[in-house]
Scaffold this motif. Sequence first.
Motif, PDB file in Angstrom:
ATOM      1  N   VAL A   1       3.964  78.302  45.440  1.00  0.00           N
ATOM      2  CA  VAL A   1       4.929  77.733  46.379  1.00  0.00           C
ATOM      3  C   VAL A   1       4.641  76.257  46.648  1.00  0.00           C
ATOM      4  CG1 VAL A   1       5.818  77.866  48.746  1.00  0.00           C
ATOM      5  CG2 VAL A   1       5.470  79.953  47.428  1.00  0.00           C
ATOM      6  N   GLY A   2       3.377  75.936  46.930  1.00  0.00           N
ATOM      7  CA  GLY A   2       3.024  74.533  47.177  1.00  0.00           C
ATOM      8  C   GLY A   2       3.299  73.650  45.978  1.00  0.00           C
ATOM      9  N   ALA A   3       2.979  74.150  44.780  1.00  0.00           N
ATOM     10  CA  ALA A   3       3.217  73.365  43.566  1.00  0.00           C
ATOM     11  C   ALA A   3       4.703  73.190  43.283  1.00  0.00           C
ATOM     12  CB  ALA A   3       2.531  74.036  42.379  1.00  0.00           C
ATOM     13  N   THR A   4       5.509  74.192  43.630  1.00  0.00           N
ATOM     14  CA  THR A   4       6.961  74.063  43.445  1.00  0.00           C
ATOM     15  C   THR A   4       7.534  72.998  44.370  1.00  0.00           C
ATOM     16  OG1 THR A   4       7.118  76.405  42.808  1.00  0.00           O
ATOM     17  CG2 THR A   4       9.152  75.314  43.448  1.00  0.00           C
ATOM     18  N   LEU A   5       7.080  72.977  45.629  1.00  0.00           N
ATOM     19  CA  LEU A   5       7.544  71.934  46.551  1.00  0.00           C
ATOM     20  C   LEU A   5       7.121  70.559  46.060  1.00  0.00           C
ATOM     21  CD1 LEU A   5       8.881  71.103  49.218  1.00  0.00           C
ATOM     22  CD2 LEU A   5       6.657  71.404  50.327  1.00  0.00           C
TER      23      LEU A   5
ATOM     24  N   LYS B   1       4.140  69.555  65.397  1.00  0.00           N
ATOM     25  CA  LYS B   1       4.196  68.100  65.266  1.00  0.00           C
ATOM     26  C   LYS B   1       3.808  67.689  63.844  1.00  0.00           C
ATOM     27  CE  LYS B   1       2.276  65.576  68.491  1.00  0.00           C
ATOM     28  NZ  LYS B   1       1.199  64.920  69.275  1.00  0.00           N
ATOM     29  N   ARG B   2       4.768  67.105  63.117  1.00  0.00           N
ATOM     30  CA  ARG B   2       4.575  66.610  61.750  1.00  0.00           C
ATOM     31  C   ARG B   2       4.032  67.682  60.800  1.00  0.00           C
ATOM     32  NH1 ARG B   2       5.975  61.632  60.957  1.00  0.00           N
ATOM     33  NH2 ARG B   2       6.311  60.351  62.809  1.00  0.00           N
ATOM     34  N   LEU B   3       4.388  68.919  61.056  1.00  0.00           N
ATOM     35  CA  LEU B   3       3.911  70.034  60.230  1.00  0.00           C
ATOM     36  C   LEU B   3       5.041  71.013  59.947  1.00  0.00           C
ATOM     37  CD1 LEU B   3       1.662  71.874  58.962  1.00  0.00           C
ATOM     38  CD2 LEU B   3       1.388  72.843  61.273  1.00  0.00           C
ATOM     39  N   ALA B   4       5.159  71.425  58.678  1.00  0.00           N
ATOM     40  CA  ALA B   4       6.063  72.501  58.274  1.00  0.00           C
ATOM     41  C   ALA B   4       5.234  73.564  57.566  1.00  0.00           C
ATOM     42  CB  ALA B   4       7.162  71.968  57.351  1.00  0.00           C
ATOM     43  N   VAL B   5       5.548  74.818  57.811  1.00  0.00           N
ATOM     44  CA  VAL B   5       4.815  75.942  57.225  1.00  0.00           C
ATOM     45  C   VAL B   5       5.733  76.662  56.242  1.00  0.00           C
ATOM     46  CG1 VAL B   5       3.454  78.008  57.719  1.00  0.00           C
ATOM     47  CG2 VAL B   5       3.591  76.179  59.424  1.00  0.00           C
ATOM     48  N   ILE B   6       5.234  76.949  55.031  1.00  0.00           N
ATOM     49  CA  ILE B   6       6.066  77.572  54.007  1.00  0.00           C
ATOM     50  C   ILE B   6       5.320  78.728  53.325  1.00  0.00           C
ATOM     51  CG2 ILE B   6       7.344  75.448  53.551  1.00  0.00           C
ATOM     52  CD1 ILE B   6       5.727  75.122  50.973  1.00  0.00           C
ATOM     53  N   GLY B   7       6.085  79.563  52.620  1.00  0.00           N
ATOM     54  CA  GLY B   7       5.499  80.626  51.810  1.00  0.00           C
ATOM     55  C   GLY B   7       4.753  81.648  52.640  1.00  0.00           C
ATOM     56  N   ASP B   8       3.682  82.198  52.063  1.00  0.00           N
ATOM     57  CA  ASP B   8       2.914  83.241  52.745  1.00  0.00           C
ATOM     58  C   ASP B   8       2.263  82.754  54.026  1.00  0.00           C
ATOM     59  OD1 ASP B   8       3.604  85.058  50.844  1.00  0.00           O
ATOM     60  OD2 ASP B   8       1.634  85.202  49.903  1.00  0.00           O
TER      61      ASP B   8
ATOM     62  N   ILE C   1      10.126  80.443  47.739  1.00  0.00           N
ATOM     63  CA  ILE C   1      10.920  79.468  46.986  1.00  0.00           C
ATOM     64  C   ILE C   1      12.133  79.020  47.795  1.00  0.00           C
ATOM     65  CG2 ILE C   1      12.331  79.160  44.908  1.00  0.00           C
ATOM     66  CD1 ILE C   1      10.354  80.902  43.405  1.00  0.00           C
ATOM     67  N   ARG C   2      12.716  79.934  48.578  1.00  0.00           N
ATOM     68  CA  ARG C   2      13.817  79.540  49.458  1.00  0.00           C
ATOM     69  C   ARG C   2      13.331  78.559  50.526  1.00  0.00           C
ATOM     70  NH1 ARG C   2      18.354  83.359  48.980  1.00  0.00           N
ATOM     71  NH2 ARG C   2      19.063  82.990  51.097  1.00  0.00           N
ATOM     72  N   ASP C   3      12.103  78.771  51.025  1.00  0.00           N
ATOM     73  CA  ASP C   3      11.511  77.794  51.951  1.00  0.00           C
ATOM     74  C   ASP C   3      11.434  76.421  51.290  1.00  0.00           C
ATOM     75  OD1 ASP C   3      11.099  79.874  53.735  1.00  0.00           O
ATOM     76  OD2 ASP C   3       8.949  80.020  53.368  1.00  0.00           O
ATOM     77  N   VAL C   4      10.967  76.409  50.054  1.00  0.00           N
ATOM     78  CA  VAL C   4      10.843  75.152  49.303  1.00  0.00           C
ATOM     79  C   VAL C   4      12.183  74.459  49.182  1.00  0.00           C
ATOM     80  CG1 VAL C   4      10.420  74.195  46.998  1.00  0.00           C
ATOM     81  CG2 VAL C   4       8.782  75.798  47.999  1.00  0.00           C
TER      82      VAL C   4
ATOM     83  N   ARG D   1      15.507  76.073  61.852  1.00  0.00           N
ATOM     84  CA  ARG D   1      16.758  76.791  62.122  1.00  0.00           C
ATOM     85  C   ARG D   1      17.300  77.430  60.852  1.00  0.00           C
ATOM     86  NH1 ARG D   1      17.987  72.103  65.042  1.00  0.00           N
ATOM     87  NH2 ARG D   1      19.346  71.408  63.343  1.00  0.00           N
ATOM     88  N   TRP D   2      17.203  76.707  59.756  1.00  0.00           N
ATOM     89  CA  TRP D   2      17.756  77.166  58.487  1.00  0.00           C
ATOM     90  C   TRP D   2      17.022  78.409  57.982  1.00  0.00           C
ATOM     91  CZ3 TRP D   2      18.866  73.143  54.047  1.00  0.00           C
ATOM     92  CH2 TRP D   2      19.714  73.733  53.106  1.00  0.00           C
ATOM     93  N   ARG D   3      15.705  78.411  58.094  1.00  0.00           N
ATOM     94  CA  ARG D   3      14.912  79.479  57.494  1.00  0.00           C
ATOM     95  C   ARG D   3      14.610  80.648  58.433  1.00  0.00           C
ATOM     96  NH1 ARG D   3      15.676  80.916  53.906  1.00  0.00           N
ATOM     97  NH2 ARG D   3      13.667  81.833  53.371  1.00  0.00           N
TER      98      ARG D   3
END
Length: 423
Positions: free
Chosen positions: A29-33, A300-307, A324-327, A355-357
């Motif tokens: 996930v990180g590599a895809t982003l 603050k200045r942080l987004a969390v994705i994937g697992d 991948i949808r998060d990405v 909001r989106w995810r």
Amino acid sequence: MLKKSSLPGPKRHSDIIKTDVLIIGAGLVGATLATALGRAGLKVCVVDVVDPVSKLDADFDGRVSAIALASYRLLKELDLWRALESEAAPILDIRVSEHNSLQYLHYNHKETGDEAFGYMVENRNLRKALFKKLGNLKSVTLLAPFKIKSLQRNSHNVETTLEGGKKIKASLLVAADGRGSITRQQAGIKVTNWPYKQSGIVCTVSHEKSHDFIANEHFLPAGPFAILPLKGDRKNLGKKSSIVWTERSDLTPFIMALNDAEFKVELEKRFGDFLGAVSVVGPKWCYPLSMQFSHKIIEKRLAVIGDAAHAMHPIAGQGLNMGIRDVAALAEVIMDAHRLGIDIGDRTTLERYQRWRRFDNTLMLAMTDGLNRLFSNDIKPLRLARDTGMSLVNKLPPLKRFFMHHAMGLVGDLPRLMRNEPL
């Protein structure tokens, strides 16, 4: 093969790296982003405690992922699919059945068009494609293996110091470091987690007859038993499958301790003989199953994705797809803000991502949890309800198409990368 030394990195005379986005975690996930943002022209730095490049030449370890159609479109848009298509197995049909029941649910991809529901891809092949692409992106820097010594998020940037003294300054920090995310914990984001008292046994098998690229999910009292099509070589095309076997956690230690012959007997009891004789190929793994979700996916200045943001039961094979949808959503939010000259780490920018995810992730977590609880038992009234439900879906084409589109990842507000559009 890509070597770590061929990846772009910071100049040796500088101990400070200035970048737009700092991603913690160089997994899929990180590599895809990093690929999506790097191709769009942003400066990206990826840090991981493990060196992923050193493992790219590893032999097949049996780990595969189901890539839904929407995720396939993203990989194609990022020019990653060309490296995967020769080995990827299409999922043309999906067949869902229950233990000792004559009722079943059959999805045929022709009922929704010409495109497959998705593809089965070996994780090692996806990893190779990602890091080959990253190695050609001058705007992406990989630092691995490196541990983070300190991390500060303030009103105008993120400042990180690595062990050894190297410093990184970025506008946005992304946590892509898995279920036990240290980055998420340091930000004080709480999570809810509960175990299922189930474990997942994963292995690869070969069989006499071709699976015809049909994915089978067989519901047993202990949990779902999935037979997922792999491609195989030219001689044995369609004669290899990935197994995801859900079993009671108190039984899995005994199953994993069986010798090869004994394990095969237990496997065959659940697999059946519809594909002829079955043989286990390579090693097998076992891991506990649980649901986990973050109470929020931004700070603050942080987004969390994937697992790091959500982890679910593998019953629908949607874990990586949700990452991948998060990405796709986060990359679009970041690039829209960047093109408008807006701070990509600003709270308003990140709130759009949350909001989106939020609804999509919550819905998928609830659906996988509900399906597992509904099917992982042998209670007679529930068995009757399940049989009635499968029969009803089979007889109602509009409802059936909705579920098929859901399996393809085509339901909801899709980001551009999942609509065959550039970022």
